[in-house]
Write a protein that holds these residues in place. Structure first.
Motif, PDB file in Angstrom:
ATOM      1  N   VAL A   1       0.842  -1.201   0.000  1.00 22.97           N
ATOM      2  CA  VAL A   1       0.000   0.000   0.000  1.00 22.97           C
ATOM      3  C   VAL A   1       0.873   1.246   0.000  1.00 22.97           C
ATOM      4  CG1 VAL A   1      -1.666   1.347   1.364  1.00 22.97           C
ATOM      5  CG2 VAL A   1      -1.941  -1.106   1.166  1.00 22.97           C
ATOM      6  N   MET A   2       2.028   1.144   0.660  1.00 23.92           N
ATOM      7  CA  MET A   2       2.919   2.288   0.852  1.00 23.92           C
ATOM      8  C   MET A   2       3.365   2.905  -0.463  1.00 23.92           C
ATOM      9  SD  MET A   2       6.524   2.296   2.939  1.00 23.92           S
ATOM     10  CE  MET A   2       7.110   0.803   2.188  1.00 23.92           C
TER      11      MET A   2
ATOM     12  N   ALA B   1       0.591   4.412   5.224  1.00 21.39           N
ATOM     13  CA  ALA B   1       0.064   3.137   4.738  1.00 21.39           C
ATOM     14  C   ALA B   1      -0.498   2.314   5.901  1.00 21.39           C
ATOM     15  CB  ALA B   1       1.157   2.361   4.018  1.00 21.39           C
ATOM     16  N   GLU B   2       0.225   2.290   7.021  1.00 21.18           N
ATOM     17  CA  GLU B   2      -0.244   1.559   8.205  1.00 21.18           C
ATOM     18  C   GLU B   2      -1.580   2.090   8.677  1.00 21.18           C
ATOM     19  OE1 GLU B   2       2.961   1.921  11.021  1.00 21.18           O
ATOM     20  OE2 GLU B   2       3.814  -0.015  10.462  1.00 21.18           O
ATOM     21  N   LYS B   3      -1.691   3.416   8.758  1.00 16.60           N
ATOM     22  CA  LYS B   3      -2.954   4.027   9.202  1.00 16.60           C
ATOM     23  C   LYS B   3      -4.105   3.622   8.295  1.00 16.60           C
ATOM     24  CE  LYS B   3      -0.955   8.035  11.459  1.00 16.60           C
ATOM     25  NZ  LYS B   3      -0.362   9.326  11.125  1.00 16.60           N
ATOM     26  N   LEU B   4      -3.860   3.670   6.978  1.00 15.16           N
ATOM     27  CA  LEU B   4      -4.908   3.315   6.015  1.00 15.16           C
ATOM     28  C   LEU B   4      -5.366   1.872   6.191  1.00 15.16           C
ATOM     29  CD1 LEU B   4      -3.541   5.007   2.769  1.00 15.16           C
ATOM     30  CD2 LEU B   4      -5.636   5.621   3.967  1.00 15.16           C
ATOM     31  N   VAL B   5      -4.401   0.957   6.293  1.00 11.30           N
ATOM     32  CA  VAL B   5      -4.737  -0.467   6.407  1.00 11.30           C
ATOM     33  C   VAL B   5      -5.451  -0.748   7.722  1.00 11.30           C
ATOM     34  CG1 VAL B   5      -3.770  -2.800   6.578  1.00 11.30           C
ATOM     35  CG2 VAL B   5      -2.914  -1.228   4.849  1.00 11.30           C
TER      36      VAL B   5
ATOM     37  N   SER C   1     -12.696   7.940   0.866  1.00  5.87           N
ATOM     38  CA  SER C   1     -11.309   7.776   1.277  1.00  5.87           C
ATOM     39  C   SER C   1     -10.821   6.376   0.910  1.00  5.87           C
ATOM     40  CB  SER C   1     -11.157   8.011   2.774  1.00  5.87           C
ATOM     41  OG  SER C   1     -11.960   7.102   3.488  1.00  5.87           O
ATOM     42  N   PHE C   2      -9.519   6.240   0.792  1.00  6.31           N
ATOM     43  CA  PHE C   2      -8.953   4.960   0.353  1.00  6.31           C
ATOM     44  C   PHE C   2      -9.228   3.852   1.350  1.00  6.31           C
ATOM     45  CE2 PHE C   2      -5.448   1.872   0.026  1.00  6.31           C
ATOM     46  CZ  PHE C   2      -5.712   1.416  -1.252  1.00  6.31           C
TER      47      PHE C   2
END
Length: 158
Positions: A29-30, A38-42, A117-118
């Motif tokens: 994702v990064m 990326a961590e926050k999104l996942v 949002s993603f």
């Protein structure tokens, strides 16, 4: 002949779920080396899954990856001036990599009208993949269908 094979680097499991698969997913994702983003999104997507499906997010995630992972794919093989699409079995590591790639591309291709949002797009795609629907599953089925259609060339396997 090449010298020797590069050793596989073992990924450290992610801090929250302790899963190597999730840390691999986060790395994919990064973008631009922004791992914390990326961590926050996942993790946000996994929280959304927890709220929506009332299930353990890690099991939903693993089920999604397992559902999207292809069993067969086609590889081009050159035989006597002609290129044949030869169906081959997909090995474990590549299976996971393809599943992750397809889930992410499916999430990115979702329309901005429905999801703003993603992390919402990612959660929706993971839930769809766990339920055997969605863009990633369609991609897997296309690849499997292609392999089945070219079964006649399976004797060219090397």
């Amino acid at each position: 002949m090449r010298s020797k094979k590069a050793p596989k680097k073992l990924l450290t499991p992610d801090p929250i779920y302790g899963s190597r698969l999730i840390s691999r997913f986060i790395n994919k994702v990064m973008s631009d080396g922004k791992k914390s983003v990326a961590e926050k999104l996942v993790y946000k997507a996994l929280e959304d899954i927890k709220e929506k499906s009332k299930q353990e997010p890690l099991s939903v995630f693993e089920k999604a990856i397992a559902n999207v992972a292809p069993k067969m794919e086609v590889r081009p093989r050159r035989v006597g001036g002609a290129s044949y699409q030869v169906p081959v079995e997909v090995r474990g590591d590549r299976k996971e990599a393809m599943a992750i790639r397809w889930i992410l591309s499916g999430a990115r291709s979702r329309s901005n009208k429905d999801y703003h949002s993603f992390d919402k797009k990612l959660a929706a795609e993971l839930l769809d993949a766990a339920n055997n629907t969605g863009v990633a599953i369609k991609k897997k089925e296309d690849i499997q269908r292609q392999a089945a259609a070219n079964r006649a060339f399976s004797h060219f396997r090397w």
